[in-house]
Design a protein around this motif. Structure first.
Motif, short mmCIF file in Angstrom:
data_model
loop_
_atom_site.label_atom_id
_atom_site.label_comp_id
_atom_site.label_asym_id
_atom_site.label_seq_id
_atom_site.Cartn_x
_atom_site.Cartn_y
_atom_site.Cartn_z
N ASP A 1 -30.64 13.71 -28.33
CA ASP A 1 -29.85 13.95 -29.53
C ASP A 1 -29.45 15.40 -29.68
OD1 ASP A 1 -29.80 11.35 -30.08
OD2 ASP A 1 -31.32 11.37 -31.68
N ALA B 1 -29.68 -0.44 -35.20
CA ALA B 1 -29.84 -1.80 -35.73
C ALA B 1 -30.91 -2.56 -34.93
CB ALA B 1 -28.50 -2.53 -35.69
N ILE C 1 -29.39 9.87 -45.13
CA ILE C 1 -29.65 9.53 -43.72
C ILE C 1 -28.54 10.02 -42.78
CG2 ILE C 1 -31.23 7.56 -44.02
CD1 ILE C 1 -28.74 5.79 -43.51
N GLN D 1 -34.78 11.20 -41.81
CA GLN D 1 -35.26 9.85 -41.55
C GLN D 1 -35.83 9.31 -42.84
OE1 GLN D 1 -37.84 10.80 -38.23
NE2 GLN D 1 -36.39 9.79 -36.84
N GLY E 1 -33.52 11.61 -36.02
CA GLY E 1 -32.80 11.81 -37.28
C GLY E 1 -31.45 12.50 -37.03
N LEU E 2 -30.99 12.49 -35.78
CA LEU E 2 -29.73 13.16 -35.47
C LEU E 2 -28.59 12.16 -35.20
CD1 LEU E 2 -30.81 16.05 -33.10
CD2 LEU E 2 -29.79 16.27 -35.37
N LEU F 1 -27.22 9.51 -36.71
CA LEU F 1 -26.22 9.22 -37.73
C LEU F 1 -25.38 10.46 -38.05
CD1 LEU F 1 -28.10 6.80 -40.16
CD2 LEU F 1 -26.30 6.27 -38.53
P1 ADP Z 1 -33.03 8.28 -35.59
O1 ADP Z 1 -32.72 6.87 -35.54
O2 ADP Z 1 -33.00 8.97 -34.29
O3 ADP Z 1 -34.24 8.62 -36.38
P2 ADP Z 1 -30.63 8.34 -37.09
O4 ADP Z 1 -29.86 9.49 -37.63
O5 ADP Z 1 -29.96 7.43 -36.19
O6 ADP Z 1 -31.90 8.99 -36.40
O7 ADP Z 1 -31.18 7.59 -38.32
C1 ADP Z 1 -31.77 8.26 -39.38
C2 ADP Z 1 -32.69 7.35 -40.13
O8 ADP Z 1 -31.94 6.38 -40.84
C3 ADP Z 1 -33.62 6.60 -39.27
O9 ADP Z 1 -34.76 7.36 -38.94
C4 ADP Z 1 -33.98 5.43 -40.17
O10 ADP Z 1 -35.00 5.78 -41.07
C5 ADP Z 1 -32.71 5.17 -40.92
N1 ADP Z 1 -31.92 4.09 -40.29
C6 ADP Z 1 -30.89 4.22 -39.46
N2 ADP Z 1 -30.36 3.03 -39.13
C7 ADP Z 1 -31.13 2.09 -39.74
C8 ADP Z 1 -31.14 0.67 -39.76
N3 ADP Z 1 -30.23 -0.07 -39.11
N4 ADP Z 1 -32.10 0.04 -40.51
C9 ADP Z 1 -33.01 0.78 -41.17
N5 ADP Z 1 -33.06 2.12 -41.19
C10 ADP Z 1 -32.13 2.77 -40.48
#
Ligand code: ADP
Length: 789
Positions: A459, A532, A577, A583, A596-597, A599
């Motif tokens: 990430d 997902a 998020i 996270q 946490g990167l 999204l």
């Molecule tokens: P990572 O997944 O690497 O921790 P993301 O930025 O992708 O970082 O996601 C940030 C946070 O958002 C995740 O740690 C999770 O807590 C929450 N999250 C993301 N997608 C989902 C999902 N489909 N269902 C539940 N929580 C989610």
């Protein structure tokens, strides 16, 4: 003013005056010409009137003087006769005719004015008439009758009966009284008219001016100044004054009043200006006239001089307009040339100081401002150019630094991944050996930490790449259906591992041929789909694509919806998020991994594609991520756009038993001894036969020499890298007409774009290091099965 302006435009258009030079020349000329002509006309008119008036006045004055002279002449002649009538010889009782005759003769000899002097007796008979016939009865004549009444008399012009030369005369008479004041007779004196001619000739002037007398009948009494000429032309006979009539027009004019002036055609047929006046106590009219030509001669002379002056002025105007042009048009022309030069990028052009110095003040200011501006622009342009150069140097340096940084990050990532591969792999192998519960825990923690570290590296590398590179989007034509399917294929393995079903559905009417950046779009999709899958324990993940709107012709707004039946996100965390390193629950990290990167990266990319990303979620039920992008519309080649497209992979977690393990020949192309060892260890208990090539070159040679069912290809290798080796193998297969052998990229390059790059070179799938044993076995099973079918 408007009319004047329109007239000005009309004249300019008619004469084709469209340059400042021609305008100045023409109007400069006209500005002199028009007032000059006007002045000349006014002057000419007044001067003509004046000349005529002055001439008439002069003529009037002259004939007034002449009239006086003639009056005096008459008085003097009358006095002479009166004196004679008082001669004592006439008053005597007895008339001594001889003495009277002698006396008259004596008188006549002493002068030459009187052509005859006659003594007439009381009965009206001429008694003493030297040089004439005596004894003639003149009692019927007016002078006798007047004398009988005791009055003097002056006759009209008469042709003397007795006069020898037949010259016209004027007869003067005076009564003679005896000593008792009784009428006794009268004295007659015939004065030759030629004596008046003398007076008249005194008043000839110029070469056409004359004065003459006419009687009531319109006959000229005095001799014309031009008699010679008239005789010569046959108009008059010599000495024909009394039979020479004055023409009707003259007569008409002069008989209108006692005095006056007029312009008319005179007896000689000449245009004249004349003055006329009736003599006091006489019916005669005195006329003074002069030819118009003579009067106007001086006037014409003046006009000629004026015309010459005028022409000289006109000629002088030419250099004047040229000077004017130099003052006005030349600097303006220079200014235009300057503006042109500036437009062409030449800022060195200046209007010369010598030209400015002789210009009018407004143009002087204009030129000075122009020069100042040009100088300003020149210096500013120079400064700008210098700054630009410095900026270019700085930009190049920054770009070079950025490239170096990216390269460094990519290398670092690769370098970290390779040992990590070994650490994680060995950890996995260690986990398969009999361990105490405590050891098992240590191994699990160690593996989890390793995986987290790996995700973090991925990430950070991705984000820094986006942030450093200020990524620009590619504009390529791509197929939405293929892009979606490919993305789902990438997620497939993860979904399979967790036994989660993966659906995708592209709604009807969604265009399939699009123009945009499919790699970036897939990157966002992979992030959402991976999340997902990651946060779903059971159930399904669906991807839905539809066209949301058409913001403008040639563009479509697509809506992607990723829905899962996972753990969900609490409402208060839905916003944050999308921020970096956020996270929902820190404990997730331990359970699910992640940095946490993902999204945050997805959000940046979506915004780059003019879209928006948001999420709806319910804890324990599931989450739905939405995002939109705007992409160009490509050329639809099939009817596909109007059809829906659905994909479904129902995945049960494959058990080792489910995999039909064939004794496959597998070629591992890998330069790292650790990794070679790891893969060997992974495949130890399988029927697969593993052959190893240390680099791409050896791999190609081996491939050509032996039949393999599957190839694992590292990408970064010495001698010949994985991309080139794959391409060579694919070409060779084609040449040989062989079926494609599955080649799976097995590389530390973890970015999505790296996956696409490997696929472009001819790989069928992209597995990233560190690789888990299960993933490796699944991949072998998957491709081997496909290959065997
Ligand atoms: P990572 O997944 O690497 O921790 P993301 O930025 O992708 O970082 O996601 C940030 C946070 O958002 C995740 O740690 C999770 O807590 C929450 N999250 C993301 N997608 C989902 C999902 N489909 N269902 C539940 N929580 C989610």
């Amino acid at each position: 003013m408007q009319v004047l302006g329109r007239l000005f435009n009309c004249i300019n258009a008619l004469l084709g005056l469209n340059t400042l030079k021609s305008l100045l020349r023409f109007w400069g000329f006209m500005l002199v010409l028009l007032p000059c002509i006007t002045l000349m006309l006014i002057f000419t008119y007044y001067e003509l009137q004046n000349t005529k008036r002055e001439s008439a006045e002069n003529l009037e004055q002259m004939i007034t003087m002449q009239q006086d002279t003639i009056d005096k002449w008459f008085h003097e002649r009358a006095a002479v006769i009166r004196d004679m009538a008082n001669w004592p010889v006439l008053k005597a009782e007895t008339e001594d005719i001889e003495s009277i005759d002698a006396r008259i003769r004596q008188f006549l000899q002493s002068q030459d004015e009187f052509s005859a002097v006659i003594y007439v007796n009381k009965a009206g008979v001429t008694v003493a008439a030297p040089f004439a016939t005596p004894g003639i009865d003149i009692s019927d004549r007016p002078y006798y009758q007047k004398a009988a009444q005791g009055q003097e008399y002056i006759s009209d012009v008469l042709t003397a009966r007795g006069a020898a030369d037949g010259q016209p005369v004027v007869v003067f008479s005076a009564p003679v009284f005896d000593e008792h004041r009784q009428f006794k007779g009268l004295m007659l004196g015939a004065v030759k008219l030629a004596t008046i001619d003398k007076i008249m000739k005194q008043f000839q002037f110029g070469h056409t001016g004359e004065t003459y007398l006419i009687n009531q009948q319109g006959l000229m009494i005095t001799e014309s100044r031009f008699i010679g000429q008239l005789v010569k032309n046959g108009v008059a006979k010599d000495n024909t004054r009394l039979s020479f009539p004055i023409n009707g027009e003259t007569l008409q004019v002069v008989s209108q009043g006692k005095t006056g002036t007029a312009a008319y055609t005179n007896y000689r047929g000449q245009e004249v200006i004349g003055a006329y006046r009736q003599l006091i106590n006489r019916d005669w009219i005195i006329i003074g006239e002069v030819e118009k030509g003579e009067i106007l001669e001086s006037f014409y002379r003046q006009i000629s001089i004026m015309l010459i002056c005028f022409l000289v002025l006109m000629l002088a105007t030419l250099p004047l307009t040229m000077v004017l042009e130099k003052r006005l048009a030349t600097p303006i022309r220079r200014l235009i040339a300057g503006a042109d030069a500036m437009r062409a990028g030449d800022y060195s052009y200046r209007v010369e100081q010598s030209l400015i110095d002789v210009s009018v003040s407004e143009i002087k200011t204009l030129c000075n401002v122009f020069n100042y501006m040009a100088e300003n622009i020149r210096t500013k342009t120079e400064t700008l150019n210098d700054a630009n150069q410095a900026l270019t140097v700085a930009r190049d340096a920054a770009l070079a630094a950025s490239v170096a940084k990216s390269q460094f990050l990519a290398n670092m990532s690769h370098e970290i991944r390779t040992p990590l591969n070994a650490i994680l792999g060995m950890g996995e192998l260690l986990g398969e050996t009999p361990l105490t519960p405590e050891q098992e825990k240590y191994v699990r923690v160690s593996r989890s930490a390793g995986e987290n570290l790996l995700n973090l590296i991925n990430d950070i590398l991705d984000l820094s790449k986006i942030e450093l590179g200020h990524p620009t989007l590619n504009k390529n034509e791509f197929d939405l259906f293929i892009a979606v399917e490919e993305t789902c294929q990438i997620i497939l393995l993860q979904a399979q591992q967790k036994g989660i079903a993966l659906h995708w559905h592209i709604k009807p009417e969604t265009p399939s041929r699009l123009i945009g950046d499919p790699v970036r779009l897939q990157q966002v999709l992979i992030n959402l789909l991976a999340n997902a899958v990651k946060f779903t324990e059971a159930g399904e993940v669906t991807l839905e694509v539809s066209q949301r709107s058409q913001p403008e012709a040639g563009f479509v707004e697509l809506l992607f919806v990723v829905r899962d039946t996972g753990i969900g996100i609490p409402q208060d965390k839905l916003g944050p998020i999308f921020e970096r390193f956020t996270q929902v629950d820190a404990s997730d990290t331990r359970k699910y991994g992640g940095t946490g990167l993902g999204l945050a990266i997805a959000k940046r990319l979506v915004e780059l594609m003019e879209g928006r990303i948001w999420v709806e979620s319910m804890l324990g039920v599931g989450s739905t991520f939405y995002f939109t992008v705007i992409v160009g519309q490509g050329n639809e080649t099939t009817e596909a756009a109007h059809l829906s497209c659905t994909g479904f992979i129902a995945c049960q977690q494959p058990t080792p038993e489910a995999i039909r393990q064939e004794p496959l020949n597998i070629l591992l192309v890998e330069d790292s001894a650790d990794n070679q060892l790891l893969i060997e260890a992974y495949l130890k208990k399988t029927p697969y036969k593993l052959d190893i090539a240390d680099n791409g070159q050896i791999a190609v040679e081996k491939f050509m020499a032996r039949q393999y069912d599957l190839v694992f290809m590292d990408m970064q290798m010495p001698v010949l890298d994985g991309y080139q080796a794959t391409r060579t193998i694919r070409n060779w297969e084609q040449e040989q007409g062989r079926t494609r052998t599955p080649i799976i990229a097995l590389t530390a390059y973890a970015l999505q774009e790296d996956g696409i790059k490997t696929r472009d070179s001819g790989c069928d799938a992209h597995l990233t290091k560190p690789i888990k044993k299960r993933v490796l076995l699944d991949a072998i099973a998957h491709f081997a099965r496909r290959n065997l079918m």
